[in-house]
Design a protein around this motif. Structure first.
Motif, PDB file in Angstrom:
ATOM      1  N   LEU A  58      34.922  79.222  78.488  1.00 54.07           N
ATOM      2  CA  LEU A  58      35.818  80.195  77.862  1.00 54.07           C
ATOM      3  C   LEU A  58      35.273  81.612  78.023  1.00 54.07           C
ATOM      4  CD1 LEU A  58      36.733  78.305  74.569  1.00 54.07           C
ATOM      5  CD2 LEU A  58      38.203  78.661  76.562  1.00 54.07           C
ATOM      6  N   ARG A  59      33.975  81.773  77.903  1.00 56.99           N
ATOM      7  CA  ARG A  59      33.367  83.096  78.051  1.00 56.99           C
ATOM      8  C   ARG A  59      33.389  83.564  79.507  1.00 56.99           C
ATOM      9  NH1 ARG A  59      28.792  84.074  74.783  1.00 56.99           N
ATOM     10  NH2 ARG A  59      28.715  86.063  75.870  1.00 56.99           N
ATOM     11  N   LEU A  60      33.297  82.633  80.461  1.00 53.79           N
ATOM     12  CA  LEU A  60      33.361  83.007  81.880  1.00 53.79           C
ATOM     13  C   LEU A  60      34.786  83.342  82.323  1.00 53.79           C
ATOM     14  CD1 LEU A  60      30.886  80.418  83.460  1.00 53.79           C
ATOM     15  CD2 LEU A  60      30.501  82.873  83.093  1.00 53.79           C
ATOM     16  N   HIS A  61      35.776  82.927  81.528  1.00 56.75           N
ATOM     17  CA  HIS A  61      37.191  83.182  81.838  1.00 56.75           C
ATOM     18  C   HIS A  61      37.865  83.776  80.604  1.00 56.75           C
ATOM     19  CE1 HIS A  61      36.795  80.951  85.588  1.00 56.75           C
ATOM     20  NE2 HIS A  61      35.996  80.170  84.906  1.00 56.75           N
ATOM     21  N   PRO A  62      37.484  85.005  80.258  1.00 57.24           N
ATOM     22  CA  PRO A  62      37.971  85.602  79.006  1.00 57.24           C
ATOM     23  C   PRO A  62      39.484  85.813  78.997  1.00 57.24           C
ATOM     24  CG  PRO A  62      36.842  87.244  80.350  1.00 57.24           C
ATOM     25  CD  PRO A  62      36.646  85.919  81.021  1.00 57.24           C
ATOM     26  N   GLY A  63      40.060  85.641  77.793  1.00 54.80           N
ATOM     27  CA  GLY A  63      41.489  85.864  77.615  1.00 54.80           C
ATOM     28  C   GLY A  63      42.366  84.731  78.109  1.00 54.80           C
ATOM     29  N   ILE A  95      30.358  89.238  82.104  1.00 50.56           N
ATOM     30  CA  ILE A  95      31.451  88.760  82.942  1.00 50.56           C
ATOM     31  C   ILE A  95      32.566  89.788  83.127  1.00 50.56           C
ATOM     32  CG2 ILE A  95      32.882  87.588  81.216  1.00 50.56           C
ATOM     33  CD1 ILE A  95      31.835  86.183  84.664  1.00 50.56           C
ATOM     34  N   GLY A  96      32.747  90.680  82.181  1.00 51.60           N
ATOM     35  CA  GLY A  96      33.787  91.701  82.301  1.00 51.60           C
ATOM     36  C   GLY A  96      33.570  92.655  83.462  1.00 51.60           C
ATOM     37  N   GLN A  97      32.322  92.846  83.875  1.00 51.97           N
ATOM     38  CA  GLN A  97      32.004  93.732  84.996  1.00 51.97           C
ATOM     39  C   GLN A  97      31.716  92.969  86.299  1.00 51.97           C
ATOM     40  OE1 GLN A  97      29.692  94.051  82.149  1.00 51.97           O
ATOM     41  NE2 GLN A  97      31.112  95.411  81.128  1.00 51.97           N
ATOM     42  N   VAL A  98      31.594  91.655  86.208  1.00 53.63           N
ATOM     43  CA  VAL A  98      31.170  90.850  87.361  1.00 53.63           C
ATOM     44  C   VAL A  98      32.293  90.707  88.380  1.00 53.63           C
ATOM     45  CG1 VAL A  98      30.411  88.539  88.075  1.00 53.63           C
ATOM     46  CG2 VAL A  98      29.439  89.611  86.031  1.00 53.63           C
ATOM     47  N   GLU A  99      31.954  90.998  89.635  1.00 55.40           N
ATOM     48  CA  GLU A  99      32.891  90.845  90.747  1.00 55.40           C
ATOM     49  C   GLU A  99      32.728  89.493  91.431  1.00 55.40           C
ATOM     50  OE1 GLU A  99      31.860  94.281  93.142  1.00 55.40           O
ATOM     51  OE2 GLU A  99      31.901  95.498  91.335  1.00 55.40           O
ATOM     52  N   TYR A 100      31.497  88.990  91.433  1.00 57.01           N
ATOM     53  CA  TYR A 100      31.196  87.709  92.080  1.00 57.01           C
ATOM     54  C   TYR A 100      29.890  87.193  91.491  1.00 57.01           C
ATOM     55  CZ  TYR A 100      29.890  84.290  95.602  1.00 57.01           C
ATOM     56  OH  TYR A 100      29.518  83.124  96.236  1.00 57.01           O
ATOM     57  N   PHE A 152      24.523  88.042  90.787  1.00 57.70           N
ATOM     58  CA  PHE A 152      25.895  88.508  90.642  1.00 57.70           C
ATOM     59  C   PHE A 152      26.015  89.961  91.057  1.00 57.70           C
ATOM     60  CE2 PHE A 152      24.184  89.306  86.368  1.00 57.70           C
ATOM     61  CZ  PHE A 152      24.720  90.534  86.006  1.00 57.70           C
ATOM     62  N   PHE A 153      27.235  90.342  91.396  1.00 59.63           N
ATOM     63  CA  PHE A 153      27.548  91.707  91.788  1.00 59.63           C
ATOM     64  C   PHE A 153      28.409  92.323  90.693  1.00 59.63           C
ATOM     65  CE2 PHE A 153      27.006  89.240  95.627  1.00 59.63           C
ATOM     66  CZ  PHE A 153      26.084  90.010  96.322  1.00 59.63           C
ATOM     67  N   ALA A 154      28.019  93.527  90.267  1.00 62.23           N
ATOM     68  CA  ALA A 154      28.776  94.232  89.242  1.00 62.23           C
ATOM     69  C   ALA A 154      28.654  95.728  89.490  1.00 62.23           C
ATOM     70  CB  ALA A 154      28.260  93.885  87.855  1.00 62.23           C
ATOM     71  N   GLU A 155      29.787  96.387  89.511  1.00 66.01           N
ATOM     72  CA  GLU A 155      29.836  97.833  89.670  1.00 66.01           C
ATOM     73  C   GLU A 155      29.004  98.320  90.859  1.00 66.01           C
ATOM     74  OE1 GLU A 155      28.777  99.291  85.786  1.00 66.01           O
ATOM     75  OE2 GLU A 155      30.609  98.498  84.903  1.00 66.01           O
ATOM     76  N   GLY A 156      29.106  97.620  91.973  1.00 66.54           N
ATOM     77  CA  GLY A 156      28.427  98.012  93.202  1.00 66.54           C
ATOM     78  C   GLY A 156      26.939  97.718  93.250  1.00 66.54           C
ATOM     79  N   GLU A 157      26.419  97.017  92.280  1.00 67.21           N
ATOM     80  CA  GLU A 157      24.993  96.689  92.214  1.00 67.21           C
ATOM     81  C   GLU A 157      24.795  95.175  92.273  1.00 67.21           C
ATOM     82  OE1 GLU A 157      22.423  98.826  92.033  1.00 67.21           O
ATOM     83  OE2 GLU A 157      23.572 100.663  91.742  1.00 67.21           O
TER      84      GLU A 157
END
Length: 173
Positions: free
Chosen positions: A31-36, A86-91, A103-108
């Protein structure tokens, strides 16, 4: 008009990917990995269990029927940390030693690393020799007392994780 299967196809694939990759997850982690998407996730988990695509063993959803006997609790803890971002995670994916998850988040690029009590020197040495573009690190420790013994570059934060998923963050001063 789209069928129910077409509507849920992407969410089901994402759940299967997560469970296959991390092997054992709780409903709360999913549930936390797939919010909402709480209702969708719960419905899809029940459906995937009925279809025999995943297995449920008590509170755990597993990639194989006997997965709970071989749970990597360090990876399990790293998933809780991933869920916080998870809200910022792209992959996100499984990492190579010493990283549990990358993981990748905000270009980092971020790596979640677990350092067990007594393994501080080994992991510190492994991370000192990282490449030209080192990742940012989120470091899980067994206890906050370990933090003083660590000399790791590019650490964004340290944390401890309980089995229930409570994450407590620290910064080195």
């Amino acid at each position: 008009m789209k069928t129910r299967a077409q509507i849920y196809e992407r969410e089901a694939a994402a759940l299967l990917r997560d469970i296959s990759m991390y092997q054992v997850l709780t409903e709360q982690q999913l549930l936390r990995l797939h919010p909402g998407k709480d209702d969708k996730v719960r419905n899809l988990l029940a459906y995937l269990v009925r279809q025999g695509r995943i297995w449920q063993d008590g509170p755990y959803y597993c990639a194989a029927p006997d997965s709970t006997g071989t749970v990597d609790w360090t990876l399990f803890a790293a998933v809780w940390v991933l869920a916080d971002f998870i809200g910022q995670v792209e992959y996100h994916s499984i990492g190579d030693f010493p990283a549990k998850i990358i993981f990748f988040a905000e270009g980092e690029v971020y790596e979640i690393i677990y350092i067990a009590q007594g393994r501080e020197t080994l992991v510190t040495q492994a991370l000192k020799n990282s490449g030209e573009q080192p990742s940012r690190y989120l470091v899980i420790v067994d206890s906050a007392e370990q933090i003083g013994a660590l000399q790791i570059p590019n650490v964004n934060g340290y944390c401890t994780v309980s089995l229930e998923g409570d994450v407590e963050y620290y910064r080195k001063e």
